[in-house]
Design an enzyme around this catalytic site. Sequence first.
Site, mmCIF file in Angstrom:
data_model
loop_
_atom_site.group_PDB
_atom_site.id
_atom_site.type_symbol
_atom_site.label_atom_id
_atom_site.label_comp_id
_atom_site.label_asym_id
_atom_site.label_seq_id
_atom_site.Cartn_x
_atom_site.Cartn_y
_atom_site.Cartn_z
ATOM 1 N N GLY A 119 37.698 177.486 -26.175
ATOM 2 C CA GLY A 119 36.296 177.784 -25.783
ATOM 3 C C GLY A 119 36.143 178.570 -24.228
ATOM 4 N N GLN A 121 30.982 180.523 -16.959
ATOM 5 C CA GLN A 121 32.435 179.876 -16.420
ATOM 6 C C GLN A 121 32.864 181.420 -15.887
ATOM 7 O OE1 GLN A 121 33.646 177.833 -20.433
ATOM 8 N NE2 GLN A 121 34.727 176.822 -18.831
ATOM 9 N N CYS A 165 38.217 171.055 -19.936
ATOM 10 C CA CYS A 165 37.424 172.426 -19.723
ATOM 11 C C CYS A 165 38.115 173.282 -18.643
ATOM 12 C CB CYS A 165 36.173 171.769 -19.027
ATOM 13 S SG CYS A 165 34.927 173.157 -18.684
ATOM 14 N N LEU A 166 38.075 174.508 -19.067
ATOM 15 C CA LEU A 166 38.834 175.477 -18.089
ATOM 16 C C LEU A 166 38.322 175.691 -16.640
ATOM 17 C CD1 LEU A 166 39.366 178.620 -20.831
ATOM 18 C CD2 LEU A 166 40.937 176.864 -19.811
ATOM 19 N N HIS A 216 30.272 171.786 -26.709
ATOM 20 C CA HIS A 216 30.865 171.652 -25.235
ATOM 21 C C HIS A 216 30.320 172.908 -24.525
ATOM 22 C CE1 HIS A 216 34.035 171.121 -22.281
ATOM 23 N NE2 HIS A 216 33.628 172.542 -21.946
ATOM 24 N N GLU A 217 30.373 174.178 -25.493
ATOM 25 C CA GLU A 217 30.057 175.538 -24.991
ATOM 26 C C GLU A 217 28.705 175.623 -24.790
ATOM 27 O OE1 GLU A 217 32.581 176.971 -23.406
ATOM 28 O OE2 GLU A 217 34.339 175.716 -24.672
ATOM 29 N N HIS A 240 27.316 174.293 -21.680
ATOM 30 C CA HIS A 240 27.389 175.158 -20.466
ATOM 31 C C HIS A 240 26.334 176.093 -20.336
ATOM 32 C CE1 HIS A 240 31.702 174.500 -18.939
ATOM 33 N NE2 HIS A 240 32.267 174.489 -19.976
HETATM 34 ZN ZN LIG Z 1 33.959 173.901 -20.620
#
Ligand SMILES: [Zn+2]
Length: 170
Positions: free
Chosen positions: A45, A50, A92-93, A134-135, A138
Amino acid sequence: MIKPILIHPDPRLKKLCAPVDDVSDELRALSQDMLATMYDAPGIGLAAPQIGVLERLIVMDCVKEGDPEPTIMFNPEVLAASDDTNVYEEGCLSIPEQFAEVTRPASVRVGWLDENGNPQEKDFDGLWATCVQHEIDHLNGKLFIDYLGPMKRQMMTRKSQKMKRERTRG
Ligand SMILES: [Zn+2]
């Protein structure tokens, strides 16, 4: 085109993102870049903030084996959440190589606009439910470490900061 992913801490990861009024060609192209960036990372995701774009857009694909299911959501919103919960070890990226267990509703109903601007609604469970929550977090400036205690959050933030410095240097 693959975009650089912002690493926590970064003020852009703490911002409330603006709703998308119009699913323009530009945003459609951006969503394709986000999918390419997510698959390249690799991740399941990615949210627009991000990559430094403060608009309500996320992409996901939680299929581990078999045909990919690239999913693009503009203005995603949780419409209903189950009382029963699920615990997943999340990553998380934007917080590379760190993981922690987070408890969230086990299933959620989500509404969004697809890449053609058409409204969609669907129930998600399992990994998809965790990922979509989660997304969406963000887009509200919230990271999965915000669910953890202050000690653990600070420790993970320090590690992330260190990794960010090393990457910048390297
Ligand atoms: Zn994340």
